[in-house]
Every structure is written in structure tokens, then in C-alpha cells.
Design an enzyme around this catalytic site. Sequence first.
Site, mmCIF file in Angstrom:
data_model
loop_
_atom_site.group_PDB
_atom_site.id
_atom_site.type_symbol
_atom_site.label_atom_id
_atom_site.label_comp_id
_atom_site.label_asym_id
_atom_site.label_seq_id
_atom_site.Cartn_x
_atom_site.Cartn_y
_atom_site.Cartn_z
ATOM 1 N N GLY A 1 21.228 13.680 7.051
ATOM 2 C CA GLY A 1 20.279 14.593 6.429
ATOM 3 C C GLY A 1 19.020 13.934 5.886
ATOM 4 N N HIS A 2 18.867 12.641 6.082
ATOM 5 C CA HIS A 2 17.685 11.930 5.551
ATOM 6 C C HIS A 2 16.950 11.241 6.696
ATOM 7 C CE1 HIS A 2 15.321 9.156 2.980
ATOM 8 N NE2 HIS A 2 15.490 10.090 2.083
ATOM 9 N N PHE A 3 16.308 11.855 7.474
ATOM 10 C CA PHE A 3 15.915 13.256 7.597
ATOM 11 C C PHE A 3 16.396 13.745 8.967
ATOM 12 C CE2 PHE A 3 12.963 11.511 4.535
ATOM 13 C CZ PHE A 3 12.924 12.484 3.549
ATOM 14 N N ILE B 1 15.887 7.891 8.228
ATOM 15 C CA ILE B 1 15.182 6.844 7.480
ATOM 16 C C ILE B 1 16.105 6.381 6.359
ATOM 17 C CG2 ILE B 1 13.201 6.338 5.995
ATOM 18 C CD1 ILE B 1 11.747 8.645 7.468
#
Length: 135
Positions: A50-52, A57
Site C-alpha cells: 500500500g505504499h504506494f 517506495i
Amino acid sequence: MKTVFLMGDSIRMGYDRYVRDALVDEAAVGEDGIARGSYTVRGDEYFLDGHFPGNPIVPGVIQCEMAAQTCCVLFADKVKGSTPLFAGINKVRFRRQVKPGERIDFECTPVREVGPFCFAKVRGSVNGSVCVEGE
């Protein structure tokens, strides 16, 4: 350079509860007194979820933890038998993104010790390009 930490040693070192949270592959203190460590981002790490979405990242807070774990080898003898805590960070700047497949190399230079507190300057880089630095 004397290697004092290899992936999987976090429980023995006592500064991390779970091997899954060991965020350095190796770390050592050189004869110059500077700790050097590294971590290769595989791409399947929990902190990338989820990042991203579609553009993974390494989060800045994870880069700070990687640097802190590298710093632990500087003070390993001093904190033996206790649990070292990350008490604060100053002047942290993120200079570039860190992506899966990249290796982050850290240098941690001791600055001073005041009572039980140990201070160091840190710099993380990917292929010589600084990604994170602070104190």
C-alpha cells in the site's frame, strides 16, 4: 572491518523482537569507528504493501529504522544486557525514493555519549546517491 551483525542475529543482539523486523542484511564497525550496513529491498516486504499501490517506495520511517539498526552495532557493547531504545531523530531529510531491487548502504558515525544516550550521524545511499540523512 569486523562484522558484528548478520541478518537473523537480531534476537541475539537484543534490539529487535522479531527476525522479520531486522531491517539490515549486515552491519559492521570499521577500524575508523564508522558503522556500515546495508539492506537490499526485495519487493515483498510488509512495509511496501500500500505504499504506494503500483509504485512501491520504502517509507521514510523504515529508512530511519534501518539506519537505527545499523547504529546499534556502534553501541552494542555499551547496551549489552539492556534494550536500547530509539529516543529521537534530528535533521532528517529524505533525498530520493528507494525502490524494490535497490540496495541501501548506511554509514553511521558516532558523535557523542551523554549518560545512557548515544548520538550518531547517519547517511543512507543507493548507488552513491543519498536517500536519507540525519542525526
